[in-house]
Design a protein around this motif. Structure first.
Motif, PDB file in Angstrom:
ATOM      1  N   ILE A   3       0.842  -1.198   0.000  1.00 25.98           N
ATOM      2  CA  ILE A   3       0.000   0.000   0.000  1.00 25.98           C
ATOM      3  C   ILE A   3       0.874   1.244   0.000  1.00 25.98           C
ATOM      4  CG2 ILE A   3      -1.663   1.338   1.348  1.00 25.98           C
ATOM      5  CD1 ILE A   3      -2.833  -1.324   2.300  1.00 25.98           C
ATOM      6  N   ALA A   4       1.868   1.253   0.864  1.00 24.87           N
ATOM      7  CA  ALA A   4       2.784   2.396   0.930  1.00 24.87           C
ATOM      8  C   ALA A   4       3.553   2.549  -0.378  1.00 24.87           C
ATOM      9  CB  ALA A   4       3.743   2.228   2.101  1.00 24.87           C
ATOM     10  N   SER A   5       3.957   1.444  -0.955  1.00 31.45           N
ATOM     11  CA  SER A   5       4.686   1.503  -2.222  1.00 31.45           C
ATOM     12  C   SER A   5       3.807   2.053  -3.341  1.00 31.45           C
ATOM     13  CB  SER A   5       5.201   0.113  -2.592  1.00 31.45           C
ATOM     14  OG  SER A   5       5.856   0.150  -3.828  1.00 31.45           O
ATOM     15  N   ALA A   6       2.563   1.618  -3.406  1.00 30.24           N
ATOM     16  CA  ALA A   6       1.652   2.121  -4.434  1.00 30.24           C
ATOM     17  C   ALA A   6       1.369   3.609  -4.232  1.00 30.24           C
ATOM     18  CB  ALA A   6       0.354   1.319  -4.417  1.00 30.24           C
ATOM     19  N   ALA A   7       1.222   4.024  -2.991  1.00 27.81           N
ATOM     20  CA  ALA A   7       0.975   5.437  -2.717  1.00 27.81           C
ATOM     21  C   ALA A   7       2.190   6.284  -3.111  1.00 27.81           C
ATOM     22  CB  ALA A   7       0.637   5.632  -1.244  1.00 27.81           C
ATOM     23  N   GLU A  88      -8.995  17.865 -10.699  1.00 26.82           N
ATOM     24  CA  GLU A  88      -9.195  17.884  -9.244  1.00 26.82           C
ATOM     25  C   GLU A  88      -9.174  16.480  -8.653  1.00 26.82           C
ATOM     26  OE1 GLU A  88     -13.256  18.135 -11.219  1.00 26.82           O
ATOM     27  OE2 GLU A  88     -11.379  19.221 -11.432  1.00 26.82           O
ATOM     28  N   PHE A  89      -9.538  15.471  -9.433  1.00 24.34           N
ATOM     29  CA  PHE A  89      -9.443  14.089  -8.958  1.00 24.34           C
ATOM     30  C   PHE A  89      -7.982  13.674  -8.794  1.00 24.34           C
ATOM     31  CE2 PHE A  89     -13.803  12.567 -10.746  1.00 24.34           C
ATOM     32  CZ  PHE A  89     -14.453  13.325  -9.783  1.00 24.34           C
ATOM     33  N   ALA A  90      -7.115  14.145  -9.677  1.00 28.80           N
ATOM     34  CA  ALA A  90      -5.691  13.826  -9.568  1.00 28.80           C
ATOM     35  C   ALA A  90      -5.111  14.450  -8.305  1.00 28.80           C
ATOM     36  CB  ALA A  90      -4.943  14.323 -10.800  1.00 28.80           C
ATOM     37  N   ARG A  91      -5.513  15.688  -8.004  1.00 26.75           N
ATOM     38  CA  ARG A  91      -5.048  16.331  -6.770  1.00 26.75           C
ATOM     39  C   ARG A  91      -5.599  15.622  -5.546  1.00 26.75           C
ATOM     40  NH1 ARG A  91      -5.889  20.811 -10.220  1.00 26.75           N
ATOM     41  NH2 ARG A  91      -7.998  21.143  -9.427  1.00 26.75           N
ATOM     42  N   ALA A  92      -6.847  15.181  -5.592  1.00 25.58           N
ATOM     43  CA  ALA A  92      -7.430  14.432  -4.476  1.00 25.58           C
ATOM     44  C   ALA A  92      -6.722  13.085  -4.313  1.00 25.58           C
ATOM     45  CB  ALA A  92      -8.925  14.218  -4.707  1.00 25.58           C
ATOM     46  N   ALA A  96      -4.829  11.698  -1.012  1.00 27.74           N
ATOM     47  CA  ALA A  96      -5.107  10.369  -0.457  1.00 27.74           C
ATOM     48  C   ALA A  96      -3.836   9.535  -0.374  1.00 27.74           C
ATOM     49  CB  ALA A  96      -6.151   9.658  -1.314  1.00 27.74           C
ATOM     50  N   ALA A  97      -2.948   9.691  -1.340  1.00 30.06           N
ATOM     51  CA  ALA A  97      -1.690   8.940  -1.320  1.00 30.06           C
ATOM     52  C   ALA A  97      -0.800   9.387  -0.174  1.00 30.06           C
ATOM     53  CB  ALA A  97      -0.966   9.099  -2.653  1.00 30.06           C
TER      54      ALA A  97
END
Length: 110
Positions: A3-7, A88-92, A96-97
Motif C-alpha cells: 500500500i505504501a509503495s503504491a501510494a 481535481e481528482f488527480a489532486r485528491a 489520499a496517497a
C-alpha cells in the motif's frame, strides 16, 4: 508495504507529471516556475526510488518487484485519466496517497 509503495508510486508519477509544463499547468491550475519544475522532477525520481526500495525490503522481493512493475501502469492510468478529464481528482488522489503512505507502513508493521 505494498500500500505504501503504491501510494509513493502515485506521488512519484504525480510529481513527474507536474514537472512537465503541459501537464503541470493543468494539474496545478497555474504556471510553475522552472525551479519548481526541477524540484518536482527531482522529488518525483526520489519518490519512485523510495517506492521501489520499499518493495525490495519485503519478504519476497522477486514477487514484490514484479508487482511493482505491474503497478506502474495501474497507478499511472487513473492519473492520466484524471489529468485529461478531472484534474481535481488527480489532486485528491495525491492527497489520499499522502495519507496512505504512513497507513500502509503501519499496517505492514502489525
Amino acid at each position: 508495504m505494498l500500500i505504501a509503495s503504491a501510494a509513493l508510486l502515485y506521488l512519484a508519477l504525480f510529481a513527474l507529471a507536474i514537472a512537465q509544463p503541459q501537464h503541470g499547468d493543468v494539474l496545478t491550475g497555474r504556471r510553475l516556475a522552472v525551479a519548481r519544475q526541477q524540484q518536482a522532477r527531482f522529488f518525483g525520481w526520489v519518490l519512485l526510488a523510495a517506492s521501489l526500495a520499499i518493495v525490495l525490503v519485503t519478504a519476497q522481493p522477486v514477487y514484490a518487484t514484479l508487482w511493482w512493475i505491474g503497478a506502474l501502469p495501474a497507478v499511472g492510468l487513473p492519473l492520466v485519466a484524471a489529468r485529461s478529464y478531472r484534474p481535481e481528482f488527480a489532486r485528491a488522489g495525491a492527497a489520499a496517497a499522502v495519507v496512505a503512505v504512513p497507513f500502509g507502513l503501519i499496517l505492514a508493521a502489525i
